[in-house]
Design an enzyme around this catalytic site. Structure first.
Site, mmCIF file in Angstrom:
data_model
loop_
_atom_site.group_PDB
_atom_site.id
_atom_site.type_symbol
_atom_site.label_atom_id
_atom_site.label_comp_id
_atom_site.label_asym_id
_atom_site.label_seq_id
_atom_site.Cartn_x
_atom_site.Cartn_y
_atom_site.Cartn_z
ATOM 1 N N ARG A 174 4.436 -17.147 -0.696
ATOM 2 C CA ARG A 174 5.598 -17.848 -0.149
ATOM 3 C C ARG A 174 5.991 -17.149 1.146
ATOM 4 O O ARG A 174 6.030 -15.929 1.207
ATOM 5 C CB ARG A 174 6.744 -17.790 -1.149
ATOM 6 C CG ARG A 174 8.017 -18.482 -0.719
ATOM 7 C CD ARG A 174 9.109 -18.313 -1.776
ATOM 8 N NE ARG A 174 8.743 -18.889 -3.047
ATOM 9 C CZ ARG A 174 9.114 -20.094 -3.468
ATOM 10 N NH1 ARG A 174 9.891 -20.837 -2.711
ATOM 11 N NH2 ARG A 174 8.732 -20.540 -4.642
ATOM 12 N N SER A 175 6.305 -17.922 2.177
ATOM 13 C CA SER A 175 6.715 -17.324 3.448
ATOM 14 C C SER A 175 8.174 -16.883 3.380
ATOM 15 O O SER A 175 8.956 -17.376 2.573
ATOM 16 C CB SER A 175 6.507 -18.310 4.599
ATOM 17 O OG SER A 175 7.307 -19.455 4.403
ATOM 18 N N HIS A 229 -3.579 1.104 -14.388
ATOM 19 C CA HIS A 229 -4.515 2.087 -14.959
ATOM 20 C C HIS A 229 -4.311 3.420 -14.251
ATOM 21 O O HIS A 229 -4.312 3.469 -13.020
ATOM 22 C CB HIS A 229 -5.952 1.602 -14.759
ATOM 23 C CG HIS A 229 -6.991 2.647 -14.995
ATOM 24 N ND1 HIS A 229 -7.349 3.066 -16.257
ATOM 25 C CD2 HIS A 229 -7.745 3.358 -14.132
ATOM 26 C CE1 HIS A 229 -8.281 4.004 -16.148
ATOM 27 N NE2 HIS A 229 -8.541 4.192 -14.870
ATOM 28 N N GLU A 259 0.826 -1.211 0.000
ATOM 29 C CA GLU A 259 0.000 0.000 0.000
ATOM 30 C C GLU A 259 0.857 1.257 0.000
ATOM 31 O O GLU A 259 0.509 2.249 -0.641
ATOM 32 C CB GLU A 259 -0.959 0.017 1.186
ATOM 33 C CG GLU A 259 -1.915 1.194 1.122
ATOM 34 C CD GLU A 259 -3.130 1.050 2.020
ATOM 35 O OE1 GLU A 259 -3.979 1.954 1.961
ATOM 36 O OE2 GLU A 259 -3.235 0.075 2.769
ATOM 37 N N HIS A 281 -0.640 -13.971 -0.555
ATOM 38 C CA HIS A 281 0.643 -14.351 0.038
ATOM 39 C C HIS A 281 1.021 -15.720 -0.535
ATOM 40 O O HIS A 281 0.337 -16.709 -0.304
ATOM 41 C CB HIS A 281 0.530 -14.386 1.559
ATOM 42 C CG HIS A 281 0.020 -13.085 2.113
ATOM 43 N ND1 HIS A 281 0.777 -11.934 2.135
ATOM 44 C CD2 HIS A 281 -1.181 -12.747 2.630
ATOM 45 C CE1 HIS A 281 0.074 -10.961 2.655
ATOM 46 N NE2 HIS A 281 -1.131 -11.425 2.964
#
Length: 160
Positions: free
Chosen positions: A112-113, A127, A84, A110
């Site tokens: 992959r850790s 856009h 964000e 999510h």
């Protein structure tokens, strides 16, 4: 576009394989992004801005005591904060002077850790419209593996 500018554009496309044009409507730099985020969640989490390109912003977050959850993995919410932050900064600096960019929606997958090192995110616009913008943000671990993909929708508010 003037003839000289077209030549520069064509050479740039040939060398980079990209048709990216500069999207920023306001002065933007790593230093500017770092300065506006002093004493914010961004700074507290250790997020570092790395690069501003013609159509992208890149930053990274450490995987450490500030950013992990109880199992020792990077907290998913921290991935969303990085996403964000990148998309919001992109929208804010690519909208016309006097306009404000505010978040409408964000989602994150999510994939992959991560348990150590750094996670680096890159935001690019999907856009850029008059009233909304959509940004795609991809996060990768130090090995280059995709760890999270996120999409952010922003509203463009005209001056009052």
């Amino acid at each position: 576009m003037a003839a000289c500018a077209w030549r520069v554009f064509i050479v740039s496309v040939y060398l980079t394989g990209s048709v990216a044009m500069r999207i920023w409507k306001k002065p933007i730099s790593v230093e500017e992004l770092t300065a506006i985020n002093v004493d914010t969640a961004v700074a507290h989490l250790g997020i570092e801005f790395l690069e501003v390109g013609d159509d992208f912003i890149r930053a990274r977050v450490p995987v450490d005591h500030r950013t992990i959850q109880p199992y020792g993995l990077l907290h998913g919410g921290v991935s969303v904060v990085l996403a964000e932050t990148l998309g919001s900064c992109g929208a804010a600096y690519s909208c016309p002077e006097g306009h404000r960019a505010v978040g409408l929606d964000i989602n994150a997958n999510h994939l992959r850790s991560v348990t150590s090192g750094w996670v680096t995110g890159t935001a690019r616009p999907v856009h850029i419209g008059r009233t909304t913008q959509v940004w795609q943000i991809e996060l990768h671990n130090e090995a280059g593996d995709l760890t999270c993909t996120s999409r952010l929708t922003m509203a463009m508010l005209a001056p009052r």
